[in-house]
Design an enzyme around this catalytic site. Structure first.
Site, PDB file in Angstrom:
ATOM      1  N   LYS A  48       0.825  -1.202   0.000  1.00 16.55           N
ATOM      2  CA  LYS A  48       0.000   0.000   0.000  1.00 16.55           C
ATOM      3  C   LYS A  48       0.867   1.263   0.000  1.00 16.55           C
ATOM      4  CE  LYS A  48      -4.500  -0.973   2.160  1.00 16.55           C
ATOM      5  NZ  LYS A  48      -5.281  -0.430   1.025  1.00 16.55           N
ATOM      6  N   ASP A  73      -3.738  -5.294   5.405  1.00 18.30           N
ATOM      7  CA  ASP A  73      -3.432  -5.465   3.985  1.00 18.30           C
ATOM      8  C   ASP A  73      -2.394  -4.465   3.478  1.00 18.30           C
ATOM      9  OD1 ASP A  73      -5.049  -3.240   4.195  1.00 18.30           O
ATOM     10  OD2 ASP A  73      -6.185  -3.676   2.373  1.00 18.30           O
ATOM     11  N   ARG A  78      -2.287 -11.014  -4.723  1.00 18.40           N
ATOM     12  CA  ARG A  78      -3.508 -11.370  -5.451  1.00 18.40           C
ATOM     13  C   ARG A  78      -3.203 -12.560  -6.349  1.00 18.40           C
ATOM     14  NH1 ARG A  78      -5.920  -6.302  -7.792  1.00 18.40           N
ATOM     15  NH2 ARG A  78      -6.375  -6.013  -5.571  1.00 18.40           N
ATOM     16  N   GLU A 140      -2.398  -9.748   3.286  1.00 21.59           N
ATOM     17  CA  GLU A 140      -3.685 -10.229   2.776  1.00 21.59           C
ATOM     18  C   GLU A 140      -3.468 -10.932   1.441  1.00 21.59           C
ATOM     19  OE1 GLU A 140      -7.974  -8.274   2.679  1.00 21.59           O
ATOM     20  OE2 GLU A 140      -6.782  -7.579   0.966  1.00 21.59           O
ATOM     21  N   ASN A 149     -11.723 -10.707 -10.991  1.00 25.83           N
ATOM     22  CA  ASN A 149     -10.655  -9.713 -10.963  1.00 25.83           C
ATOM     23  C   ASN A 149     -10.926  -8.577 -11.939  1.00 25.83           C
ATOM     24  OD1 ASN A 149      -7.887  -8.961 -10.017  1.00 25.83           O
ATOM     25  ND2 ASN A 149      -7.457  -9.124 -12.195  1.00 25.83           N
ATOM     26  N   ALA A 152     -13.544  -6.385 -10.310  1.00 21.67           N
ATOM     27  CA  ALA A 152     -13.010  -5.659  -9.157  1.00 21.67           C
ATOM     28  C   ALA A 152     -12.079  -4.528  -9.582  1.00 21.67           C
ATOM     29  CB  ALA A 152     -12.272  -6.627  -8.238  1.00 21.67           C
ATOM     30  N   ILE A 154     -12.296  -2.787 -12.372  1.00 23.33           N
ATOM     31  CA  ILE A 154     -13.147  -1.697 -12.874  1.00 23.33           C
ATOM     32  C   ILE A 154     -13.801  -0.955 -11.711  1.00 23.33           C
ATOM     33  CG2 ILE A 154     -15.172  -1.119 -14.251  1.00 23.33           C
ATOM     34  CD1 ILE A 154     -12.674  -2.002 -15.856  1.00 23.33           C
TER      35      ILE A 154
END
Length: 265
Positions: A48, A73, A78, A140, A149, A152, A154
């Site tokens: 992040k 997270d 991913r 995470e 995916n 998500a 978009i």
């Protein structure tokens, strides 16, 4: 805001993301080698940004001295899968690992968010070996299908544009798109066997082509120029139809075996 050195604060998270990416990519390769199919399509990761950490801390009322435990997270992995069924398999593989421990799980597939968001989240505790010693951090792992995916990604872009205040029309269309993505996943699952078999057939043929071409080059190494040229011509004739490729491969292997023995016949 405290005066911490944010670059140093994020270093363990950056290290964790890089290590976890390597580990999951290695897992993919090992599963393909052992089982000829891996539930992992590809892996990405990120740490992040400082602004996102501060924004989330403010939104969740996390004190600045509790960021490491209050925001789970900061390090994110991913993992994309082809099929919904792959998500359960991968989650089980993560639970069984000894190099990370599962803190808890969030199933947004069985229990989708109101927006339509679907994904499976696993919060893990991961030990990082730093210059100052071992440090356990939270990370995470998000597991989702390619369709989930796409949706998500978009949604994230639109939320950024509208600063989390999506117009009702946009929300409605996103919700409809989420259901379309879910139906796509269901349809793909219904023909999963055929898809996996087709992918295996393509991969097997690709490997055979590589083997034939490499073996032809090996004949050149043994100075069997005439044989190598003849096999190359045979390959050129059949590679588009793929008929006879296995026979050609066997013939080349016989020729290589003769070459290694020094047999000129």
């Amino acid at each position: 805001m405290d005066g911490r050195d944010w670059k140093k604060f994020l270093l363990p998270y950056e290290q964790a993301v890089e290590e976890l990416k390597v580990k999951f990519k290695t897992l993919r390769g090992e599963l393909k080698s052992r089982e000829e199919y891996a539930p992992i399509e590809f892996v990405t990761g990120r740490v992040k940004k400082i602004s996102s950490v501060l924004e989330k801390a403010k939104r969740l009322s996390v004190p600045m001295d509790q960021l490491e435990s209050g925001i789970e997270d900061i390090a994110g992995i991913r993992i994309m899968c082809q099929f919904v069924e792959d998500i359960d398999r991968l989650a089980e593989l993560i639970r069984s690992r000894q190099d990370m421990s599962v803190v808890y799980e969030k199933d947004y597939i069985a229990n989708k968010k109101p927006s339509g968001y679907r994904s499976f989240h696993i919060i893990i505790e991961y030990p990082v070996q730093t210059a100052l010693g071992m440090k356990r951090i939270l990370a995470e792992v998000q597991i989702r299908t390619l369709a989930m995916n796409f949706w998500a990604t978009i949604e994230h872009s639109l939320n950024y544009k509208y600063k989390e205040q999506l117009p009702s029309e946009v929300r409605a269309r996103l919700s409809k798109a989420a259901e379309a993505a879910y139906l796509l996943d269901q349809e793909m699952s219904s023909i999963r066997g055929e898809i996996v078999a087709s992918q295996k057939m393509f991969e097997d043929n690709s490997n055979l082509v590589n083997k034939v071409l490499n073996n032809i080059q090996e004949l050149y190494f043994y100075h069997r120029v005439r044989e190598a040229a003849q096999f190359q011509l045979r390959f050129n004739e059949i590679w588009e139809t793929e008929e006879g490729l296995s026979d050609l491969s066997s013939d080349i292997e016989v020729a290589i075996a003769r070459a290694k023995k020094g047999d000129n016949n």
